[in-house]
Design a protein around this motif. Structure first.
Motif, PDB file in Angstrom:
ATOM      1  N   ALA A   1       0.862  -1.610   0.179  1.00 15.99           N
ATOM      2  CA  ALA A   1      -0.053   0.233  -0.231  1.00 15.99           C
ATOM      3  C   ALA A   1       0.747   1.184  -0.431  1.00 15.99           C
ATOM      4  O   ALA A   1       1.948   1.470   0.643  1.00 15.99           O
ATOM      5  N   ARG A   2       0.569   2.526  -0.316  1.00 14.09           N
ATOM      6  CA  ARG A   2       1.071   3.874  -0.281  1.00 14.09           C
ATOM      7  C   ARG A   2       0.507   4.124   0.657  1.00 14.09           C
ATOM      8  O   ARG A   2      -1.319   4.224   0.959  1.00 14.09           O
ATOM      9  N   LEU A   3       1.051   4.939   1.595  1.00 10.45           N
ATOM     10  CA  LEU A   3       0.694   5.492   2.771  1.00 10.45           C
ATOM     11  C   LEU A   3       0.704   7.259   2.557  1.00 10.45           C
ATOM     12  O   LEU A   3       2.188   7.758   2.670  1.00 10.45           O
ATOM     13  N   THR A   4       0.151   7.909   2.749  1.00  7.84           N
ATOM     14  CA  THR A   4      -0.481   8.873   2.997  1.00  7.84           C
ATOM     15  C   THR A   4       0.358  10.081   4.118  1.00  7.84           C
ATOM     16  O   THR A   4      -1.000   9.768   4.958  1.00  7.84           O
ATOM     17  N   LEU A   5       1.429  10.583   4.515  1.00  3.18           N
ATOM     18  CA  LEU A   5       1.681  11.079   5.433  1.00  3.18           C
ATOM     19  C   LEU A   5       0.637  12.521   5.973  1.00  3.18           C
ATOM     20  O   LEU A   5       0.429  13.073   5.190  1.00  3.18           O
ATOM     21  N   ASP A   6       1.149  12.688   7.126  1.00  2.00           N
ATOM     22  CA  ASP A   6       0.195  14.428   7.553  1.00  2.00           C
ATOM     23  C   ASP A   6       0.663  15.535   6.937  1.00  2.00           C
ATOM     24  O   ASP A   6       0.601  16.122   6.084  1.00  2.00           O
ATOM     25  N   ASP A   7       1.932  15.691   6.424  1.00  2.00           N
ATOM     26  CA  ASP A   7       2.863  16.060   5.656  1.00  2.00           C
ATOM     27  C   ASP A   7       2.823  16.090   4.204  1.00  2.00           C
ATOM     28  O   ASP A   7       3.451  16.014   3.400  1.00  2.00           O
ATOM     29  N   GLY A   8       1.703  15.292   3.570  1.00  2.00           N
ATOM     30  CA  GLY A   8       1.845  14.889   2.240  1.00  2.00           C
ATOM     31  C   GLY A   8       2.874  14.577   1.655  1.00  2.00           C
ATOM     32  O   GLY A   8       2.814  13.297   0.487  1.00  2.00           O
TER      33      GLY A   8
END
Length: 304
Positions: A36-43
């Motif tokens: 999976a691709r996980l997108t963090l809060d900072d983009g």
């Protein structure tokens, strides 16, 4: 969770995933792990792979640790694109995200030069200091001084031949053919000191990035023969612009005489891994490749 927090607290990643605190997008392509691709809060994005929850057994002990060790070792060479390991847990691996792109002739030539640089970084021994895996199968990385031909037959051909026969993917007659290869491997020559290799470099493990660069993923890294990586690039349809990759490699670090004759020998390892993992669907490829090796041995003997 941003990237700085993740670097400081990698063990927290499973909790954030469980409580859906991250944007998660499935990534296709793997046949063993869930990705999976996980997108963090900072983009920032990371690529995460984990053992499938639906699997009928847990991840083999040391499975993700082996991949992490291999990625770090390849990356240490500073020669070719290798994603940074951000999280390495017993059941989860997270890497810096590589934005996919399209292969180009220029990227292929760069890849050839960079792969030569990786191989030149070398290894103190054949094998590695960590237990290995290829796919979900253990791979014996017990360090050895060589020669390469002995190490390759004992650690890379014979174990997966036994596994394939025991699993019913290969017949006893098929096994005798591969055993002939093992007995005559010295006839093709090509022994070299250990190179720093990816070890499972079929085209699916080369990721072409949007930065016009090839990145190496899913390694079975170890000290081995550089021709193994190059031969595997030609499997299953071949990596795009393979001729450009090889030409650039040759300009950077010319291959020894007879390397083309040894291509089937180096491919035989990965094909035996496939019969061991996936069964008789790869039997014909193993048999044809073993016969090709023996044919090249016969021609090399006549030429002498």
């Amino acid at each position: 969770m941003d990237l700085a927090y993740l670097r400081a607290h990698p063990a927290h990643l499973p909790t954030f995933r469980t409580h859906q605190r991250l944007r998660e997008t499935p990534v296709a392509g793997g046949n063993i792990c869930a990705a999976a691709r996980l997108t963090l809060d900072d983009g920032h994005s990371v690529f995460a792979k984990s053992w499938p929850e639906a699997a009928d057994r847990p991840a083999p002990e040391g499975f993700f640790a082996a991949e992490a060790a291999g990625l770090r070792w390849l990356r240490e060479a500073g020669a070719v694109g290798v994603p940074e390991v951000i999280v390495a847990l017993p059941d989860l691996l997270a890497l810096d995200w590589v934005e996919p792109g399209e292969p180009t002739p220029e990227a292929a030539e760069r890849f050839g030069r960079e792969l030569a640089g990786l191989h030149r970084a070398g290894s103190a021994v054949f094998g590695a200091t960590w237990p290995g895996f290829i796919g979900s199968l253990p791979q014996d990385n017990t360090p050895a001084d060589g020669p390469w031909s002995t190490w390759f037959t004992e650690r890379r051909l014979a174990p997966y031949l036994r596994h394939s026969v025991d699993g019913g993917a290969l017949t006893s007659a098929d096994a005798m053919l591969v055993e002939q290869v093992i007995g005559q491997i010295g006839g093709l020559g090509g022994d070299e000191p250990p190179a720093r290799i990816h070890g499972d470099l079929w085209p699916g493990n080369v990721l072409w990035g949007a930065d016009d660069r090839a990145w190496l993923v899913d390694p079975a890294a170890h000290g081995g023969h550089r021709e193994t990586d190059l031969a595997q690039l030609a499997l299953f349809g071949g990596v795009p612009y393979l001729d450009r990759v090889l030409a650039a490699y040759q300009e950077s670090w010319p291959l020894p005489e007879g390397w083309r004759d040894r291509v089937p020998l180096h491919q035989l390892h990965l094909l035996l891994v496939h019969t061991a993992l996936f069964g008789g669907g790869y039997r014909d490829a193993v048999v044809q490749t073993a016969r090709a090796v023996l044919g090249r041995v016969e021609r090399a003997t006549v030429d002498r």
